[in-house]
Structure formats: structure tokens, C-alpha cells
Design a protein around this motif. Structure first.
Motif, PDB file in Angstrom:
ATOM      1  N   ASN A  32       0.844 -13.795 -12.165  1.00 14.83           N
ATOM      2  CA  ASN A  32       1.325 -15.149 -12.489  1.00 14.83           C
ATOM      3  C   ASN A  32       0.863 -15.293 -14.070  1.00 14.83           C
ATOM      4  N   LEU A  33       0.781 -16.564 -14.458  1.00 12.39           N
ATOM      5  CA  LEU A  33       0.442 -16.794 -15.891  1.00 12.39           C
ATOM      6  C   LEU A  33      -1.201 -16.546 -16.152  1.00 12.39           C
ATOM      7  N   LEU A  34      -1.887 -16.427 -15.029  1.00 10.54           N
ATOM      8  CA  LEU A  34      -3.253 -16.446 -15.398  1.00 10.54           C
ATOM      9  C   LEU A  34      -3.828 -14.987 -14.869  1.00 10.54           C
ATOM     10  N   ALA A  35      -3.116 -14.298 -14.038  1.00 12.80           N
ATOM     11  CA  ALA A  35      -3.694 -12.834 -13.694  1.00 12.80           C
ATOM     12  C   ALA A  35      -2.699 -12.031 -13.234  1.00 12.80           C
ATOM     13  N   GLY A  36      -2.911 -10.663 -13.524  1.00 14.86           N
ATOM     14  CA  GLY A  36      -2.155  -9.717 -12.860  1.00 14.86           C
ATOM     15  C   GLY A  36      -2.755  -8.764 -11.823  1.00 14.86           C
ATOM     16  N   TYR A  37      -1.849  -8.409 -10.885  1.00 12.12           N
ATOM     17  CA  TYR A  37      -2.423  -7.758  -9.780  1.00 12.12           C
ATOM     18  C   TYR A  37      -1.858  -6.382  -9.314  1.00 12.12           C
ATOM     19  N   PHE A  38      -2.864  -5.247  -9.542  1.00 13.72           N
ATOM     20  CA  PHE A  38      -2.534  -4.093  -9.227  1.00 13.72           C
ATOM     21  C   PHE A  38      -2.905  -3.448  -8.036  1.00 13.72           C
ATOM     22  N   GLY A  39      -1.858  -3.065  -7.110  1.00 19.19           N
ATOM     23  CA  GLY A  39      -2.053  -2.979  -5.693  1.00 19.19           C
ATOM     24  C   GLY A  39      -1.671  -1.377  -5.286  1.00 19.19           C
ATOM     25  N   GLY A  40      -2.426  -0.852  -4.474  1.00 17.65           N
ATOM     26  CA  GLY A  40      -2.094   0.443  -4.071  1.00 17.65           C
ATOM     27  C   GLY A  40      -2.317   1.764  -5.031  1.00 17.65           C
ATOM     28  N   GLY A  41      -1.538   2.781  -4.602  1.00 18.71           N
ATOM     29  CA  GLY A  41      -1.682   3.980  -5.414  1.00 18.71           C
ATOM     30  C   GLY A  41      -2.185   5.148  -4.864  1.00 18.71           C
ATOM     31  N   TYR A  42      -2.373   6.111  -5.726  1.00 15.44           N
ATOM     32  CA  TYR A  42      -2.850   7.391  -5.234  1.00 15.44           C
ATOM     33  C   TYR A  42      -3.899   7.994  -6.019  1.00 15.44           C
ATOM     34  N   PRO A  43      -4.843   8.678  -5.666  1.00 21.27           N
ATOM     35  CA  PRO A  43      -5.160   9.323  -4.432  1.00 21.27           C
ATOM     36  C   PRO A  43      -5.436   8.395  -3.230  1.00 21.27           C
ATOM     37  N   GLY A  44      -5.021   8.826  -2.255  1.00 22.34           N
ATOM     38  CA  GLY A  44      -5.208   8.091  -0.821  1.00 22.34           C
ATOM     39  C   GLY A  44      -4.307   8.466   0.070  1.00 22.34           C
ATOM     40  N   PRO A  45      -3.292   7.792   0.131  1.00 19.00           N
ATOM     41  CA  PRO A  45      -3.197   6.341  -0.505  1.00 19.00           C
ATOM     42  C   PRO A  45      -4.338   5.391  -0.464  1.00 19.00           C
ATOM     43  N   ARG A  46      -3.943   4.372  -1.352  1.00 15.89           N
ATOM     44  CA  ARG A  46      -5.010   3.245  -1.270  1.00 15.89           C
ATOM     45  C   ARG A  46      -4.370   1.788  -1.055  1.00 15.89           C
ATOM     46  N   SER A  47      -5.138   0.938  -0.300  1.00 17.24           N
ATOM     47  CA  SER A  47      -4.780  -0.369  -0.260  1.00 17.24           C
ATOM     48  C   SER A  47      -5.333  -1.481  -1.151  1.00 17.24           C
ATOM     49  N   THR A  48      -5.999  -0.914  -2.003  1.00 16.66           N
ATOM     50  CA  THR A  48      -7.107  -1.824  -2.887  1.00 16.66           C
ATOM     51  C   THR A  48      -5.975  -2.591  -3.760  1.00 16.66           C
ATOM     52  N   VAL A  49      -6.307  -3.703  -4.034  1.00 18.36           N
ATOM     53  CA  VAL A  49      -5.659  -4.619  -5.029  1.00 18.36           C
ATOM     54  C   VAL A  49      -6.744  -4.774  -6.050  1.00 18.36           C
ATOM     55  N   ASP A  50      -6.270  -4.739  -7.386  1.00 16.67           N
ATOM     56  CA  ASP A  50      -7.174  -5.102  -8.502  1.00 16.67           C
ATOM     57  C   ASP A  50      -6.651  -6.337  -9.127  1.00 16.67           C
ATOM     58  N   LYS A  51      -7.424  -7.303  -9.633  1.00 21.33           N
ATOM     59  CA  LYS A  51      -6.833  -8.686 -10.411  1.00 21.33           C
ATOM     60  C   LYS A  51      -7.425  -8.446 -11.725  1.00 21.33           C
ATOM     61  N   VAL A  52      -6.421  -8.398 -12.784  1.00 24.92           N
ATOM     62  CA  VAL A  52      -7.008  -8.776 -14.096  1.00 24.92           C
ATOM     63  C   VAL A  52      -6.665 -10.144 -14.461  1.00 24.92           C
ATOM     64  N   ALA A  86      -2.242   1.141   3.343  1.00 31.31           N
ATOM     65  CA  ALA A  86      -2.480   1.877   2.348  1.00 31.31           C
ATOM     66  C   ALA A  86      -1.095   2.388   1.784  1.00 31.31           C
ATOM     67  N   ARG A  87      -0.615   2.266   0.537  1.00 29.21           N
ATOM     68  CA  ARG A  87       0.592   3.202   0.139  1.00 29.21           C
ATOM     69  C   ARG A  87       0.669   3.366  -1.262  1.00 29.21           C
ATOM     70  N   ARG A  88       1.670   4.110  -1.772  1.00 30.85           N
ATOM     71  CA  ARG A  88       2.017   4.334  -3.120  1.00 30.85           C
ATOM     72  C   ARG A  88       3.570   4.296  -3.274  1.00 30.85           C
ATOM     73  N   TYR A  89       4.126   4.601  -4.298  1.00 33.77           N
ATOM     74  CA  TYR A  89       5.364   4.764  -4.637  1.00 33.77           C
ATOM     75  C   TYR A  89       6.199   3.454  -4.357  1.00 33.77           C
ATOM     76  N   HIS A  90       5.522   2.164  -4.603  1.00 31.15           N
ATOM     77  CA  HIS A  90       6.053   1.173  -3.938  1.00 31.15           C
ATOM     78  C   HIS A  90       6.146   0.065  -5.238  1.00 31.15           C
ATOM     79  N   ALA A  91       6.791  -1.129  -4.972  1.00 31.04           N
ATOM     80  CA  ALA A  91       7.115  -1.909  -6.178  1.00 31.04           C
ATOM     81  C   ALA A  91       6.751  -3.116  -5.877  1.00 31.04           C
ATOM     82  N   ALA A  92       6.647  -4.185  -6.964  1.00 29.33           N
ATOM     83  CA  ALA A  92       6.130  -5.461  -6.741  1.00 29.33           C
ATOM     84  C   ALA A  92       6.954  -6.455  -7.855  1.00 29.33           C
ATOM     85  N   SER A  93       7.296  -7.767  -7.151  1.00 32.58           N
ATOM     86  CA  SER A  93       7.814  -8.863  -7.928  1.00 32.58           C
ATOM     87  C   SER A  93       6.987 -10.035  -7.710  1.00 32.58           C
ATOM     88  N   SER A  94       7.308 -11.235  -8.388  1.00 31.18           N
ATOM     89  CA  SER A  94       6.616 -12.443  -8.157  1.00 31.18           C
ATOM     90  C   SER A  94       7.552 -13.400  -9.034  1.00 31.18           C
TER      91      SER A  94
END
Length: 961
Positions: free
Chosen positions: A273-293, A312-320
Motif C-alpha cells: 500500500n502507500l506505507l509498506a511493501g510486502y514480499f511473500g514466499g520464494g525459493y529455496p524452500g519453497p517458503r511462506s515468509t512475508v517480509d514487510k518493507v 509455502a510457495r514460489r512462482y506466484h503473483a500478487a496484487s493490491s
């Protein structure tokens, strides 16, 4: 306040006519209809859709929004109402062009057949604005440079043959704002950033914005001013956590070291959103972690388990609905603050604590929808009942109660974040239960209560969160507990209560805020003597409802008309059920009475909430929105009750808007020891007060400061080690945060600083000393050394001021020096100007000025001096003002000002709290006692939105933040 709005935000105001009479940028809001959530879909391949709620940083599966089929390596973007997930592999790893539309309001997903990509492909990237999405690149039988445009109004997609990427590539990332999209890195991998300008639908590589690190399989998101590109794989197939920030105003990129992902990974997805970005999932793992910027600080941290993806997943996409600076206006939804994107939490009521229990539970009634939810993050710090609450437009204060035993506890609930903080240094003056509470924008008042019964009224000043009992003239007319209170902006009304074991009170006392004195309304008591009642109201009337008297639970509602100070019952509008010990709050149009107990002994607590419409004085229950737990003896607050000011809803039209620049100076840090104190001097009144929310992020001394029209930058110092920290003070909100990207290039103390509207310059300092000159660019909050602008001689304890074109750095140690160096901003070059040398060699002076002259005052030579030198910029000449020295000789002071006067504060020996004011038109100087610093100190620094020839009294910001 006078009406100063224009078509969009704020009309130009004339400083000498309407000084301090404008709508502050911090009071400007945009009606916000978009949900404050993000969606992570697909991956694996799977069809799962996760929904992240930004206000709570919590994530959960949203099965109704699942993709219609399993997909991976897809891309997504969207507008304020829907997300569009396109391309990728299906479950059989076949490349597809499918576009699916996720409708946010219903959490439902459906294929949009006419919006399919022009070419099926996997690993594209996508971004867009409020009207269209752009899907670029990808692979299918070779790398693609194709750019497709999805028009949201028609759900149709077509290729833009004239706007391909500058080079075919896949596994890239994209983000942007309302005017342009940025497609970065990708297969190769490369560092290239391509920019698509939406107004012309043209795409070109932007070399200045290229990432510093070649990588692919990364993710990106951003807000109105910058995009953040994180994670990925390098050419050597090394995983990285690197986060790079692309600043849109300059089309430049730089690594944001403190914003790195919590784990090196590739194929995450990102939105925000206007205040923060959220980076979720990825590899290796796959992982379920969400990082907040967090954008304001460029820092990143992993969310707790409640914020992780459901799988846990990778190769996904996100919108808001809120990424990429997408905004949609709706008059029926909550608002966001124009200046920083903070969501308005004031259009809701908060009901906290209660019995049986006692409890810590906090429920929130959202007024636009009349719905009730539990807000665990705002739960009280201590379980208690029979408490009271009030607040201002940003926070509620819940005080006193029984838990078990008498309580003086004060909790503060911040509405924008739904979080609670205990105020251990600000309890009630006496522990008690059953008080009443009300207040205005500046202060809250807690009156009466049982300890045993008291008449005390405590006043909590919101600006400092400090509390104290009013003197005798400000007490209730009798000792009593279980009292109710409400009021408007000028007065509070405390009604009812219990004076003895079973005796109810009908008296109403009026508290006049301007004098903090009380007086009974002898001819206007409640229609029935009672206690354990509740009250709320708006600007014209207060409503006292329910209660207990003469062995009966009451449903009666009394109305106090403020203009006449008269009370009358509303016979046709009682509460929907008789109850005692309810709680009440509301906004300007309606009051909400919640909970209570229907009889004692008897059926016990209830969860019903009644709503009274002030325009008709009619009452009805909210059948579908009860409290989450039936209870009585709660406290209730709202940012809209008691005639509190409501945000201004606006319609964005023009691309920019003019706002009035803060007419105040900020003095921060200092010695003895180290201090983080920030004092604010209001020029129109020549008065100074500490602003705790703007305190430095770390206590330090011997720092320097300068700034722009919107923020001050305080850099370097000792605290206790030598520091490179740069703190940014946002004038509109009186808040301070460290800005890691703006840290000085070399840790040092004793530098000097000045600048113009676009950049600040920090020169000199120790250890060394050094001649280093650092330049902080305000638009990107980035700092870098500029070797060509180094001082002509290494030194510390100098001072600086300047015009819009050049800065002047004078004095310093060792030496001492009288040298004056001139930094020409257009060329970032520095040279000594002998004709502008100080009248005597000295160190530790202070300096400020306006568009034509600079003033250097005080210092040591070797003892403290009161000398004031005036430099004329047009001729580069300096001379002493023998008739205008400082009121007391001192060094290690600080200075700032506006276009008409300079203010010199603090200093050594002493230390001093003295503030001297020099009026530029007459060059007269004198101490201003009311402007003295809140704490005597030296080795501090100062900034202002109006010093150093900054544009005055107005400045311009984009409408869409």
C-alpha cells in the motif's frame, strides 16, 4: 479556522494576512474506497489465493478468491476494485494467456476471456495505474519483449506494438506510480530498467535507473514516489536478499541496505500500500515468509507467523488495491491522510474492558458500515471494568477502573493502527473506578469515581500525554462515582452518579475548558436521578442514556442542549432495552450505546449496540453488529465524538497542490551528556515547547541540521560514539525517524549544514578534522560525498547558512578560523571568499538567514563571544553588527528562522536555554523569554521550513501521494 480550500486541497494564502490561518497539510484527507488488503495467488502450480490485511499484518487463505485453475510463473496487477492475474503455466506446465479477475469487494475470482494476454507466456511482469494494467516480457518459445495493455473498464487486452521492452527478457519485475511503470532486471540476467510512460504509451530504457546488481526472478512493488526491487538470482546463480530503491522523481536507483529481505531468495511475489511493501514466499524452500518493507524508514522485517502465507510457495503473483499509488475516491469509506498515506481510524468507536471478568477486550464499531469487530492489538494492558474513556481525533485514552482492586492505569489507543500502549508515567492522580470522561482536541478530563466517592477531575494534555488533577475550582460539585460525561469543543458535562451506597444523583456539572472551572446547572438536572449511565454527543447536544436508580434498570434518554444548558428527556426514544453500565461514543451524526447489564440479579450482561440518529433523535438497535462479548462497565472513545474536528474529504483533480509551509523552527539534541530532545518554536507567538514525537532517534550532541519546506535533516554528532545517523523531522506531523539511506558518508561530529529546497550540504567535522562535504538529496533521502565541494580547509565546530543558490560555511576549529567558504549549488563546487570572512576568528558560532543575508552569531575566540556578523550574499561581504550582539556571550548554540527573523538558542557556558531573536529588517536583537528552550543545553542543531531562502509561505506537492 478560515476556509482555505481550493478545488483540490489548499488555496494560496497570503502570509501577512492569514498567518497561521490555513488548513495544515496534516489535516488534509482523501476519501478512500479501496480495501486495505493485498492478494497473493497461484504458484507451485496451485490455485490458492491468500489475502493479507495491512492494518493487522495478518494473512489468511481466501478460498472464494482462488484462481479457477492451478497456475505458476504468472504476473499480476490491478486497480482499486480488482486484481488481474495473467499468463504463466497451468497444471500440465503448458504456457497460457489466461487472465483472471479477482474482485476485492467479494473475494471472488473469474476468468476474463477478453482480457487474455495477446501471446501466452510465462514469467512476465506487470504493473499499472487506476485505468489500465501493463504486462511486459516473459517467455514462450523464446524470450519476449511484448507489452500488453489491459483496459479495466472493458476487461479487454491488446498488444502495444510501439511499446515493447528495450530487450526481450523474462523473470523480470515491475512496479510504478500513477504516471509511469518500471520494468526491471530479468533473464540474462541484466540490470536494465525500462520505463513506460502511460500518457504516451512509450517505453524506453532508463540508464540512470538501472539496478546496481544483475539479477532475475525478483519481485517489486512501491508507492507514489519509489519502487522497491528485492531478491533474485545473479548470473552466478547466487541467491540475493538485496533491495534496491528506484526514486521516480530522479529516475535513479540505489541499494537500500536496511531494506534487504530477511532471507536471500528468488521467485517471491510482492505488493503493498502507500506505507509498506510486502514480499511473500520464494525459493529455496519453497517458503511462506512475508517480509514487510516500511517505506518511511527503508527497513524490512519478517512478519510473525500470523502474517505468513497459508502455504509455502514460489512462482506466484500478487496484487493490491493500494499498490502503485492507486487511489479511488468514495465519500462513504474511511479516509487516508494526504501527506503520508496514513489511514484515518477516527470514524469508528472503541469499546474496551468490562465485566464479567474483568476483561481487556476491545471492540471497534465502524461507523460507515455500522459493523463491529474485535481488535486484539488494541486490547487493554490490564483487565478492568468500570473505567472511562475519551480522546482526540487520533487516539483514545482509557483510564481507571477495577481490575481487581482500584486502578489508575491509563492506556492510549492509536486509531490509525488499532494498537494500544500503556502510559505508565501518566496514570490518574488517584486510583478509582466509575469515573466519567470527556474532552476536546487538546485535552481529556476524567471526573469523579469511587475511592471512595471523589469529586476530582484529572486533565490529560494530549500533546505531552501528561496528567494532573485540577484545583478545587475544577472539581465536581459533589463526590460521586459511576458518573457519565460528554461535551463539545468548549465545555464538558458530567451528569448523574452515585453519592452513597444506593443514592443516585441527577446533577449535571459543566466544565468550562478555557478556565478549567466547573459549575452546576441547577435548573437542568437529569430527568431521573441515576448512576451507571453513559453519555455521548456532538457539537450541539449531549445524550445521557440508561443507568440504575431506585432498584430499577433504566432505558431513559436525556438530551442536554448546549446553547441553552437545558435538559429534557426523549420520551419516544429510549434505549432498545433497559440497561445499566453501558458505554457510549459516536460521531457528528450518531451516538452508539453498547453493552450494559439488563438487571442485577437477572439475565446479566448484554451485547446489543443502540444507535441514536441525532438529526431525528430516533434510536434503534444494530441487530447484526453486537459486541463480540456481552459485558458491562466498559469505557468508550472515538475520534469523532464530542464535536472533535472531522477530516476534509476531497476530490483529486489537479496534478499538484499548494500548501502552507510550517512557520516554526526545530532545535534538537545537545549536551551536557547527550540529548534527544526536540523543541519547536512557533514564530507567530515566539513560544517554544518540547515535541516528544519529534525527538531524535538517538540522543547525541555536536550534530548539524538543515532541511526543506517539509522536513528537517539532523545529521552526525556524538552519542556516545561518533555517529553518521541522519534523522528526518517531518514538520506536518512533528515526528522523527532515522533515514538510513541519508546517513553521512563518514561518521563525524561538529559539522555544519545548510541547503536549498532540493538538497542539504553537511561540511567539515571530526575526527580528523575533515573537509568532507556530503549532499543529501531530499527527493530520494540519499546522501553522498561531493569531493568537488569539500571545504577549503579541514575543520569542525563551524556554522553555515545560505541563499537558494549558494551556502556559506564560516569559522571553525582548530585555528580558530575566520574563513568563509561558498558552496555553489549548481556546480557542487566550493571556494573560499576572503571578502566574506568573519570579523574575528572563532569557532562554535551559529548561523541562519533569509534570501539576501546570513547572520553568524556567537562562538569562542578563545572565550565565548556575543558578536553578530552579517553577510551580504550579493556582494559576498561580511561585517560585524556592533549594536546587535547576542544578549549573552556564548558558543555551541544553534540557529534557524524564517524570512523576517532569526532565532539563536542555547549555548555554552551555562548551559543556556536563552533564545535571541534578530529582526532582519532592523538588525535589532533581543532575548525572547517565552521562546527559551525547554531544557538548557548546548551543542545542539536547528532547522526550519522557512530558513535559508526556502520558498515561503507556500510549497507544492503532488496531489496523489
Amino acid at each position: 479556522m478560515s476556509e482555505t480550500r481550493g478545488v483540490f486541497v489548499i488555496r494560496d494564502v497570503v502570509d501577512n494576512i492569514l498567518d497561521e490561518e490555513w488548513i495544515s497539510l496534516d489535516d488534509v484527507w482523501i476519501a478512500q474506497g479501496t480495501p486495505n488488503t493485498g492478494y497473493f495467488g497461484g504458484g507451485g502450480p496451485v490455485s490458492t489465493m491468500d489475502k493479507i490485511t495491512y492494518s493487522t499484518d495478518s494473512t489468511a487463505a481466501a478460498p472464494g478468491a482462488n484462481l479457477t485453475g492451478a497456475r505458476s510463473r504468472l504476473a499480476a496487477t490491478g486497480n482499486a476494485t480488482a486484481g488481474y492475474f495473467g499468463g504463466g503455466y497451468d497444471n500440465s506446465y503448458t504456457t497460457v494467456s489466461t487472465m483472471e479477475k479477482v474482485t476485492y469487494s467479494t473475494d471472488s475470482t473469474a476468468v476474463a476471456p477478453n482480457a487474455a494476454l495477446s501471446v501466452g507466456r510465462y514469467n512476465p511482469a506487470a504493473t499499472g495505474n487506476s485505468t489500465a494494467g501493463y504486462f511486459g516480457g516473459g517467455a514462450s518459445g523464446g524470450l519476449k519483449s511484448t507489452m500488453d495493455k489491459v483496459t479495466y473498464s472493458t476487461d479487454t487486452t491488446g498488444a502495444l506494438p510501439g511499446s515493447p521492452l528495450s530487450a526481450a527478457r523474462y523473470a523480470l519485475a515491475a512496479t510504478g506510480n500513477s504516471t509511469a511503470g518500471y520494468f526491471g532486471a530479468g533473464g540474462g540476467p541484466v540490470t536494465t530498467i525500462d520505463k513506460i510512460t502511460y500518457s504516451t504509451e512509450t517505453t524506453a530504457a532508463v540508464p540512470s535507473a538501472a539496478l546496481s546488481l544483475s539479477r532475475a526472478r525478483l519481485a517489486a512493488t512501491g508507492n507514489a514516489t519509489a519502487g522497491y526491487f528485492g531478491g533474485g538470482l545473479t548470473p552466478s546463480f547466487s541467491r540475493v536478499s538485496t533491495m534496491e530503491k528506484v526514486t521516480y522523481s530522479t529516475d535513479t536507483s540505489a541499494v537500500a541496505p536496511d531494506a534487504a529481505l530477511s532471507l536471500a531468495c528468488y521467485y517471491p511475489a510482492a505488493t503493498g500500500n502507500l506505507l509498506a511493501g510486502y514480499f511473500g514466499g520464494g525459493y529455496p524452500g519453497p517458503r511462506s515468509t512475508v517480509d514487510k518493507v516500511t517505506y518511511s524508514t527503508d527497513t524490512t522485517g519478517a512478519l510473525p507467523a500470523t502474517g505468513a502465507l497459508s502455504a509455502a510457495r514460489r512462482y506466484h503473483a500478487a496484487s493490491s488495491a493500494r499498490a502503485n499509488a492507486v487511489l479511488a475516491v468514495s465519500s462513504t469509506k474511511n479516509l487516508i491522510k494526504f501527506s503520508d498515506g496514513t489511514e484515518d481510524g477516527s470514524n469508528a468507536g472503541y469499546f474496551g474492558g468490562g465485566h464479567p471478568g474483568p476483561q481487556t477486550t476491545m471492540n471497534k464499531v465502524i461507523y460507515p458500515t455500522d459493523t463491529t469487530v474485535a481488535v486484539p492489538g488494541a486490547a487493554l494492558s490490564v483487565a478492568r471494568s468500570s473505567l472511562a474513556a475519551t480522546g482526540n481525533s487520533t487516539a483514545g485514552y482509557f483510564g481507571g477502573g477495577w481490575g481487581p482492586g482500584l486502578r489508575s492505569t491509563m492506556d492510549k489507543i492509536t486509531y490509525s493502527t488499532d494498537t494500544r500502549a500503556a502510559l505508565p508515567g501518566s496514570p490518574l492522580s488517584a486510583a478509582r473506578y466509575g469515573p466519567g470522561a470527556t474532552g476536546n482536541s487538546d485535552a481529556g478530563y476524567f471526573g469523579g469515581g469511587y475511592n471512595p466517592n471523589v469529586s476530582i477531575i484529572d486533565k490529560i494534555t494530549y500533546s505531552t500525554d501528561s496528567i494532573g488533577a485540577l484545583p478545587a475550582a475544577g472539581t465536581l460539585s459533589s463526590n460521586r462515582g459511576y458518573v457519565a460525561a460528554t461535551g463539545n469543543s468548549t465545555a464538558g458535562y458530567f451528569g448523574g452518579g452515585r453519592a452513597g451506597p444506593s443514592s443516585g444523583v441527577g446533577a449535571i456539572d459543566k466544565l468550562t475548558y478555557s478556565t478549567d472551572t466547573t459549575a452546576p446547572l441547577p435548573g437542568s438536572p437529569l430527568s431521573v436521578t441515576r448512576y451507571w449511565l453513559a453519555a455521548t454527543g456532538n457539537s450541539t447536544a449531549g445524550y445521557f442514556g440508561g443507568g440504575y436508580s431506585i432498584s430499577n434498570v433504566r432505558s431513559i434518554m436525556d438530551k442536554v442542549t448546549y446553547s441553552t444548558d437545558t435538559t429534557a428527556p426523549l420520551p419516544g426514544s429510549p434505549l432498545s432495552v433497559a440497561r445499566s453500565a453501558p458505554a457510549a461514543t459516536g460521531n457528528s451524526t450518531a451516538g452508539y450505546f453498547g453493552g450494559g447489564v439488563s438487571d442485577l440479579p437477572g439475565p446479566g450482561p448484554i451485547s446489543t449496540i443502540d444507535k441514536i440518529d441525532y438529526s431525528t433523535d430516533s434510536i434503534g438497535a444494530l441487530p447484526g453488529s453486537p459486541l463480540s462479548v456481552a459485558r458491562y462497565g466498559m469505557g468508550a472513545s472515538s475520534g469523532r465524538a464530542n464535536a472533535l474536528p472531522e477530516p476534509l474529504t476531497l476530490t483529486p483533480t489537479a496534478t499538484t497542490s499548494t500548501f502552507t509551509v510550517s512557520n516554526a523552527g526545530y532545535f534538537g539534541g545537545g549536551a551536557p551528556g547527550t540529548s534527544s530532545t526536540m523543541d519547536k518554536i512557533t514564530y507567530s507567538t515566539d513560544s517554544t515547547a518540547a515535541v516528544p514525537g519529534a525527538a531524535l532517534s538517538a540522543a547525541r550532541r555536536y550534530l548539524a541540521a538543515t532541511g526543506s519546506s517539509t522536513a528537517g535533516y539532523f545529521g552526525g554528532g556524538v552519542g556516545p560514539g561518533t555517529s553518521s545517523t541522519m534523522d528526518k523531522v517531518t514538520y506536518a506531523s512533528d515526528t522523527t525517524a532515522a533515514v538510513p539511506g541519508a546517513a553521512l558518508s563518514v561518521a563525524r561530529y561538529g559539522p555544519a549544514a545548510t541547503g536549498n529546497s532540493t538538497a542539504g550540504y553537511f561540511g567539515g567535522g571530526s575526527p580528523g578534522p575533515v573537509s568532507t562535504m556530503d549532499k543529501v538529496t531530499y527527493s530520494s533521502d540519499m546522501t553522498a560525498a561531493v569531493p568537488g565541494a569539500a571545504l577549503s580547509a579541514a575543520r569542525r565546530y563551524l556554522a553555515a547558512t545560505g541563499s537558494s543558490t549558494a551556502g556559506y560555511f564560516g569559522g571553525g576549529f582548530p585555528g580558530p578560523f575566520s574563513t568563509m567558504d561558498k558552496v555553489t549549488y549548481s556546480t557542487d563546487s566550493t571556494a573560499a571568499v576572503p571578502g566574506a570572512a568573519l570579523s574575528d576568528a572563532r569557532y562554535a558560532p551559529a548561523a541562519t538567514g533569509n534570501s539576501t543575508h546570513g547572520y553568524f552569531g556567537g562562538g569562542r575566540s578563545p572565550g565565548a563571544v556575543a558578536t553578530m556578523d552579517k553577510i551580504t550574499y550579493s556582494t559576498d561581504t561580511t561585517g560585524a553588527l556592533p549594536g546587535s550582539p547576542l544578549s549573552v556571550a556564548r558558543a555551541y548554540l544553534a540557529a534557524t528562522g524564517n524570512s523576517t527573523a532569526g532565532y539563536f538558542g542555547g549555548g555554552f557556558p551555562g548551559p543556556f536555554s536563552t533564545m535571541d531573536k534578530i529582526t532582519y529588517s532592523t538588525d535589532n536583537i533581543g532575548a525572547v523569554p517565552n521562546a527559551a528552550l525547554s531544557v538548557a543545553r548546548y551543542a545542539l542543531a536547528a532547522s526550519s521550513a522557512r530558513s535559508n531562502a526556502l520558498p515561503q509561505p507556500t510549497a507544492t506537492l503532488p496531489n496523489i501521494v
